[in-house]
Write an enzyme that holds these catalytic residues in place. Structure first.
Site, PDB file in Angstrom:
ATOM      1  N   THR A   1       6.073   2.100  -0.621  1.00  0.00           N
ATOM      2  CA  THR A   1       5.813   0.908   0.186  1.00  0.00           C
ATOM      3  C   THR A   1       7.135   0.498   0.827  1.00  0.00           C
ATOM      4  O   THR A   1       8.112   0.250   0.108  1.00  0.00           O
ATOM      5  CB  THR A   1       5.266  -0.224  -0.700  1.00  0.00           C
ATOM      6  OG1 THR A   1       4.059   0.235  -1.340  1.00  0.00           O
ATOM      7  CG2 THR A   1       4.973  -1.468   0.130  1.00  0.00           C
TER       8      THR A   1
ATOM      9  N   LYS B   1       5.981  -2.047  -7.301  1.00  0.00           N
ATOM     10  CA  LYS B   1       5.925  -3.241  -6.452  1.00  0.00           C
ATOM     11  C   LYS B   1       5.060  -4.267  -7.166  1.00  0.00           C
ATOM     12  O   LYS B   1       4.306  -3.919  -8.089  1.00  0.00           O
ATOM     13  CB  LYS B   1       5.343  -2.902  -5.074  1.00  0.00           C
ATOM     14  CG  LYS B   1       3.952  -2.279  -5.114  1.00  0.00           C
ATOM     15  CD  LYS B   1       3.481  -1.899  -3.720  1.00  0.00           C
ATOM     16  CE  LYS B   1       2.119  -1.210  -3.779  1.00  0.00           C
ATOM     17  NZ  LYS B   1       1.632  -0.841  -2.419  1.00  0.00           N
TER      18      LYS B   1
ATOM     19  N   GLY C   1      -8.151   1.712  -1.538  1.00  0.00           N
ATOM     20  CA  GLY C   1      -6.904   2.298  -1.067  1.00  0.00           C
ATOM     21  C   GLY C   1      -7.179   3.289   0.046  1.00  0.00           C
ATOM     22  O   GLY C   1      -8.280   3.334   0.603  1.00  0.00           O
TER      23      GLY C   1
ATOM     24  N   LEU D   1     -13.631  -3.373  -6.942  1.00  0.00           N
ATOM     25  CA  LEU D   1     -12.468  -4.200  -7.257  1.00  0.00           C
ATOM     26  C   LEU D   1     -11.365  -4.092  -6.212  1.00  0.00           C
ATOM     27  O   LEU D   1     -10.560  -5.006  -6.048  1.00  0.00           O
ATOM     28  CB  LEU D   1     -11.893  -3.790  -8.620  1.00  0.00           C
ATOM     29  CG  LEU D   1     -12.852  -3.862  -9.811  1.00  0.00           C
ATOM     30  CD1 LEU D   1     -12.192  -3.288 -11.056  1.00  0.00           C
ATOM     31  CD2 LEU D   1     -13.299  -5.296 -10.052  1.00  0.00           C
ATOM     32  N   GLY D   2     -11.306  -2.962  -5.507  1.00  0.00           N
ATOM     33  CA  GLY D   2     -10.251  -2.763  -4.520  1.00  0.00           C
ATOM     34  C   GLY D   2     -10.462  -1.465  -3.769  1.00  0.00           C
ATOM     35  O   GLY D   2     -11.351  -0.671  -4.081  1.00  0.00           O
TER      36      GLY D   2
ATOM     37  N   LYS E   1     -11.539   4.604 -10.716  1.00  0.00           N
ATOM     38  CA  LYS E   1     -11.083   5.054  -9.405  1.00  0.00           C
ATOM     39  C   LYS E   1     -12.045   6.127  -8.899  1.00  0.00           C
ATOM     40  O   LYS E   1     -12.219   7.161  -9.535  1.00  0.00           O
ATOM     41  CB  LYS E   1      -9.663   5.616  -9.517  1.00  0.00           C
ATOM     42  CG  LYS E   1      -8.974   5.890  -8.187  1.00  0.00           C
ATOM     43  CD  LYS E   1      -7.513   6.261  -8.438  1.00  0.00           C
ATOM     44  CE  LYS E   1      -6.728   6.424  -7.150  1.00  0.00           C
ATOM     45  NZ  LYS E   1      -5.310   6.721  -7.422  1.00  0.00           N
TER      46      LYS E   1
ATOM     47  N   ASN F   1       1.384  -3.620  -7.992  1.00  0.00           N
ATOM     48  CA  ASN F   1       1.072  -2.636  -9.022  1.00  0.00           C
ATOM     49  C   ASN F   1       1.472  -3.098 -10.419  1.00  0.00           C
ATOM     50  O   ASN F   1       1.549  -2.295 -11.350  1.00  0.00           O
ATOM     51  CB  ASN F   1       1.747  -1.297  -8.705  1.00  0.00           C
ATOM     52  CG  ASN F   1       1.073  -0.586  -7.546  1.00  0.00           C
ATOM     53  OD1 ASN F   1      -0.089  -0.849  -7.232  1.00  0.00           O
ATOM     54  ND2 ASN F   1       1.792   0.316  -6.903  1.00  0.00           N
TER      55      ASN F   1
ATOM     56  N   VAL G   1     -11.815   1.431  -6.018  1.00  0.00           N
ATOM     57  CA  VAL G   1     -11.785   1.160  -7.451  1.00  0.00           C
ATOM     58  C   VAL G   1     -12.963   0.247  -7.782  1.00  0.00           C
ATOM     59  O   VAL G   1     -13.122  -0.809  -7.173  1.00  0.00           O
ATOM     60  CB  VAL G   1     -10.461   0.501  -7.877  1.00  0.00           C
ATOM     61  CG1 VAL G   1     -10.479   0.210  -9.382  1.00  0.00           C
ATOM     62  CG2 VAL G   1      -9.282   1.398  -7.531  1.00  0.00           C
TER      63      VAL G   1
ATOM     64  N   TYR H   1      -7.323   6.632  -0.024  1.00  0.00           N
ATOM     65  CA  TYR H   1      -8.172   7.770  -0.356  1.00  0.00           C
ATOM     66  C   TYR H   1      -9.243   7.451  -1.394  1.00  0.00           C
ATOM     67  O   TYR H   1     -10.002   8.330  -1.778  1.00  0.00           O
ATOM     68  CB  TYR H   1      -7.314   8.929  -0.890  1.00  0.00           C
ATOM     69  CG  TYR H   1      -6.315   9.437   0.116  1.00  0.00           C
ATOM     70  CD1 TYR H   1      -6.726  10.171   1.220  1.00  0.00           C
ATOM     71  CD2 TYR H   1      -4.954   9.176  -0.037  1.00  0.00           C
ATOM     72  CE1 TYR H   1      -5.814  10.634   2.153  1.00  0.00           C
ATOM     73  CE2 TYR H   1      -4.033   9.642   0.888  1.00  0.00           C
ATOM     74  CZ  TYR H   1      -4.464  10.378   1.975  1.00  0.00           C
ATOM     75  OH  TYR H   1      -3.566  10.833   2.900  1.00  0.00           O
TER      76      TYR H   1
ATOM     77  N   ASP I   1      -1.242   2.190 -11.031  1.00  0.00           N
ATOM     78  CA  ASP I   1      -1.260   3.034  -9.832  1.00  0.00           C
ATOM     79  C   ASP I   1      -0.161   4.096  -9.844  1.00  0.00           C
ATOM     80  O   ASP I   1       0.916   3.924  -9.267  1.00  0.00           O
ATOM     81  CB  ASP I   1      -1.166   2.189  -8.562  1.00  0.00           C
ATOM     82  CG  ASP I   1      -1.577   2.994  -7.324  1.00  0.00           C
ATOM     83  OD1 ASP I   1      -1.684   4.234  -7.426  1.00  0.00           O
ATOM     84  OD2 ASP I   1      -1.779   2.383  -6.262  1.00  0.00           O
TER      85      ASP I   1
ATOM     86  N   ASP J   1       6.309   4.028  -6.652  1.00  0.00           N
ATOM     87  CA  ASP J   1       5.632   2.960  -5.916  1.00  0.00           C
ATOM     88  C   ASP J   1       5.579   1.678  -6.742  1.00  0.00           C
ATOM     89  O   ASP J   1       4.558   0.989  -6.780  1.00  0.00           O
ATOM     90  CB  ASP J   1       4.216   3.396  -5.523  1.00  0.00           C
ATOM     91  CG  ASP J   1       3.624   2.532  -4.398  1.00  0.00           C
ATOM     92  OD1 ASP J   1       4.419   1.916  -3.642  1.00  0.00           O
ATOM     93  OD2 ASP J   1       2.390   2.483  -4.268  1.00  0.00           O
TER      94      ASP J   1
END
Length: 345
Positions: A177, A136, A20, A17-18, A40, A139, A25, A22, A155, A134
């Site tokens: 960010t 934004k 990052g 799905l995504g 995750k 998220n 997901v 480290y 997140d 974080d």
């Protein structure tokens, strides 16, 4: 690190799905119940020396999970030989701005309703002794594609357990960010919960205008603008459609001095969120005097920014990142590939 609290074969992983820095997901389904989660996947080798980050994220989520309908819940965590797995709500409704742009229209009261919901969740996080660090639009996710779906704060990877007092200052590292980071983060003077209120001011500005208040040609200029609190409600034709009460709300959130910045509870009492009658600029073409549609200006700015980003990423930014992070990225990609290939069914 987390202990093996569940048997890995209880889940079957699916599509990615995504991704990052480290972790990746992936979609995961619980075999017995058929329920889907966002999982995750964190490679152990990549996290060597950074194990505290995983322990911290779990500790944070244990405090806030299942306690609020607008905060993602951590349902499970376990480990295999190569990876750590954290299973969350699968938010299938998409990101905040994708959802807004998919609507046929979008008005200031819609923005106020979203901000009110998110700010209540921020208040809950802060009352639980957590600072997110974080916040934004990326998220902020919707639980399902349904029109009335809950918006969720996701997140918590940079979040920290924090004192319960507003004045409690615990952290000095630079994190977050850039466009959403508060002045005190850049200045390394110590930061805490007020950074989340600053981020909410930036998010609200973005919700009303389609761009961030400190948007500049490069990150250095952006940082200088943030530290100075240098922003304007411009171009005038965009902000003529936004009420003065909404602008005042943004300005309160973007108070440069964190000691003078209001709390989440105080911002929920601001007229823009608390007044029974919604605030907006009437549409002169509306026969009923309804609110002006903000979507055309927002989409125009988002489209322009997207084109600019593609140009910058294709010429300057990627060259610089390639030079600075080449070795690191090779290592990260290697470990993330290992994580993605591992089957847990």
């Amino acid at each position: 690190m987390p202990s093996s609290v569940t048997v890995p074969c209880q889940y079957r992983t699916g599509k990615t799905l995504g991704s990052g820095t480290y972790a990746i997901v992936k979609e995961a389904v619980h075999i017995k119940t058929g329920k889907y989660y966002a999982c995750k996947v964190i490679n152990k080798k990549l996290m060597e020396g950074r194990e505290f980050m995983v322990r911290n994220e779990i500790a944070v989520l244990k405090r806030v999970s299942s306690g609020h309908s607008n905060i993602v819940t951590l349902y499970d965590y376990f480990e295999t030989t190569n990876n750590l797995y954290l299973c969350f709500d699968l938010c299938s409704g998409g990101e905040l701005f994708d959802r807004i742009c998919a609507k046929g229209n979008y008005h200031e009261p819609d923005a106020a309703a979203l901000v009110r919901t998110i700010m209540k969740a921020v208040q809950y996080i802060h009352d639980s002794g957590i600072v997110h660090r974080d916040l934004k639009p990326e998220n902020l996710l919707f639980r399902t594609p349904a029109e009335d779906a809950d918006i969720m704060i996701a997140d918590f990877g940079l979040s920290r357990v924090h004192g319960r007092r507003k004045s409690s200052i615990c952290f000095t590292e630079i994190c977050g960010t850039p466009g959403y980071m508060a002045p005190e983060i850049f200045k390394k003077t110590g930061h805490g919960k007020p950074v989340d209120i600053w981020a909410m001011g930036v998010i609200t500005y973005f919700l009303l205008g389609g761009y961030t208040p400190f948007d500049r040609d490069n990150q250095q200029l952006e940082m200088q603008a943030i530290i100075a609190g240098d922003y304007k409600f411009e171009p005038a034709e965009y902000w003529a459609n936004v009420s003065d009460v909404a602008k005042d709300f943004v300005s309160n959130c973007l108070t440069v001095d964190p000691k003078k910045r209001p709390t989440a509870a105080e911002m929920l009492e601001h007229g823009w969120l608390a007044d029974e009658k919604p605030h907006y600029v009437p549409d002169p073409e509306s026969p009923t005097g309804g609110p002006t549609d903000l979507l055309p200006h927002i989409q125009k700015r988002l489209d322009a920014k997207s084109r600019f980003r593609r140009a910058v990423w294709g010429i300057t930014a990627m060259r610089r990142l390639a030079r600075v992070r080449a070795n690191f990225k090779r290592t990260v990609n290697k470990y993330k590939e290992e994580s993605e290939k591992e089957e847990i069914n």
